[in-house]
Design an enzyme around this catalytic site. Structure first.
Site, short mmCIF file in Angstrom:
data_model
loop_
_atom_site.label_atom_id
_atom_site.label_comp_id
_atom_site.label_asym_id
_atom_site.label_seq_id
_atom_site.Cartn_x
_atom_site.Cartn_y
_atom_site.Cartn_z
N ARG A 106 -21.82 17.16 -22.93
CA ARG A 106 -20.86 16.78 -22.33
C ARG A 106 -21.15 14.99 -22.29
O ARG A 106 -20.14 14.38 -21.92
CB ARG A 106 -21.71 16.74 -20.66
CG ARG A 106 -21.49 18.66 -20.51
CD ARG A 106 -19.98 19.67 -20.81
NE ARG A 106 -19.66 20.56 -20.45
CZ ARG A 106 -19.23 21.61 -21.30
NH1 ARG A 106 -19.01 20.86 -22.23
NH2 ARG A 106 -19.62 22.26 -20.99
N ASP A 145 -22.56 20.34 -15.02
CA ASP A 145 -22.02 19.84 -15.60
C ASP A 145 -20.88 18.36 -15.35
O ASP A 145 -20.47 16.91 -15.59
CB ASP A 145 -20.80 20.53 -16.38
CG ASP A 145 -21.25 21.43 -17.68
OD1 ASP A 145 -22.64 20.95 -18.02
OD2 ASP A 145 -21.12 21.95 -18.06
#
Length: 410
Positions: free
Chosen positions: A99, A128
């Protein structure tokens, strides 16, 4: 703060999965028909990228930018984390360190395209959202971030499917196969459906559940032997053949997957505070962690090895919590890079039905000295020396015991 009516161009993190597939028309409907630039990061998810451009444009994007990030992902994110030995509650951080890289690229593209906002499809319950947004803040601190899951009326994946069907958006999933998955070159995660109840065993042998390998039950009855060579903590050769990062992880994924290596079923503690059950496939990564740790047993001295474990835990938590682009993570990396200078050598492993068994370690920097360690006769170690050492080492214990005895008698 940017007013919604002034948002004319949005960069969208686009995977083509359920969440991002419906986000394009949703943005069009709720933000005065802005231009949507879809960005897909190729971090090794393979066929998931097939047909994405046509799908993105058909659902309302002006274009799709596909970034090949596999090499950068492995060599600049995976390998540094491997060198640190970072593991978060058994989890090998497959989604976590992907990420920050994607978030950084989204910020760079948004600046280049003069976009007014960046949008992602992360839920308000997950990790996330934090990882993406902290990376974006590091490279585009003034950019507006849109997170539909935190503001729209859709409450479940079932409602997402209904929205997609209503808007004629093609999906690769059905209500029956609607696991939440994330795949890259390092791992594949599975969440949702029957996995939400921890008492349910994952359906490892169900057709289509595992994608990167087989369960140990279906692995061959014959073991597979491999030898991995490391230089300064980085894997560089497999069975004597020099491989770059992408080649190495890809090859080990195949070997590990065939032998049922790298399955993990855990209930982990998310950053937002809740517990979450996930099933992970990390065949090549599990092999690399095992081999790297084995080599360190030869090449790191006791004090460094023990202190490195503290660093590994801190490093893992920073990565899991989305703090890749921070001075602390970079400082820990500098420490790791220094102590890994002698982590060079080869590790032979036996892969057998989900197990990784050490079959030999060798290094020119080995601190293991057979002359000192042997139980047979030697000429280098005077066992009588240990008496004086123990007397000094235990002096504080002895003094306290004498004091306790004196006070007790009085």
């Amino acid at each position: 703060m940017t007013n919604e009516k002034d948002i004319k161009k949005i960069v969208l993190a686009y995977s083509g999965g359920l969440d991002t597939s419906i986000i394009i028309p949703w943005l069009k409907e709720n933000y005065n028909n802005p231009e949507i630039i879809a960005v897909s990061a190729d971090v090794g998810q393979g066929s998931e990228l097939d047909g994405l451009e046509e799908k993105a444009i058909k659902t309302g994007a002006s274009k799709l930018i596909i970034l090949d990030l596999k090499k950068e992902f492995v060599e600049d994110y995976i390998y540094p984390t491997l060198k640190a030995g970072a593991v978060y509650e058994e989890y090998l951080l497959g989604t976590s360190f992907a990420r920050p890289l994607i978030g950084k690229k989204l910020a760079e593209i948004a600046i280049k395209e003069k976009a007014d906002a960046i949008c992602h499809g992360c839920t308000g319950k997950g990790n996330d959202q934090v990882r993406f947004e902290l990376a974006i803040k590091a490279f585009a601190p003034e950019m507006k971030i849109i997170a539909p899951w935190r503001i729209w009326n859709i409450k479940s994946r079932e409602e997402e499917i209904e929205y997609a069907e209503k808007h004629n958006i093609p999906l690769k999933i059905s209500r029956e196969t609607n696991y939440s998955k994330d795949k890259n070159i390092w791992h594949l995660s599975h969440e949702g459906l029957d996995l939400e109840d921890p008492k349910n065993m994952p359906q490892y042998d169900k057709e289509g559940f595992l994608e990167m390998g087989v369960s140990p039950m279906k692995a061959p009855d014959k073991p597979t032997y491999i030898t991995i060579g490391f230089e300064k903590g980085v894997p560089v050769t497999l069975d004597g053949k020099k491989l770059d990062g992408v080649e190495m992880v890809t090859a080990l994924n195949k070997l590990g997957g065939e032998n049922g290596i790298g399955l993990l079923d855990i209930v982990e503690n998310r950053l937002v505070g809740m517990k979450s059950r996930g099933v992970y496939e990390t065949p090549g990564g599990t092999i690399l962690y095992k081999a790297h740790a084995a080599l360190e047993t030869l090449t790191l001295d006791r004090d460094t090895a023990h202190y490195k474990q503290l660093i590994a835990d801190q490093y893992a938590e920073l990565v899991y919590f989305g703090k890749w682009f921070t001075p602390l993570r970079e400082g820990l990396q500098a420490f790791v890079d220094k102590i890994e200078e002698n982590v060079t050598g080869t590790v032979k492993l036996m892969l057998y039905k989900g197990n990784i068994i050490k079959a030999g370690i060798e290094s020119k920097y080995s601190l293991y000295n057979e002359e000192f360690a042997t139980f047979d006769e030697d000429n280098v170690y005077n066992q009588a020396d240990s008496a004086g050492f123990i007397n000094l080492y235990g002096l504080s214990i002895k003094v306290k015991a004498l004091m306790d005895k004196k006070n007790k008698n009085n």
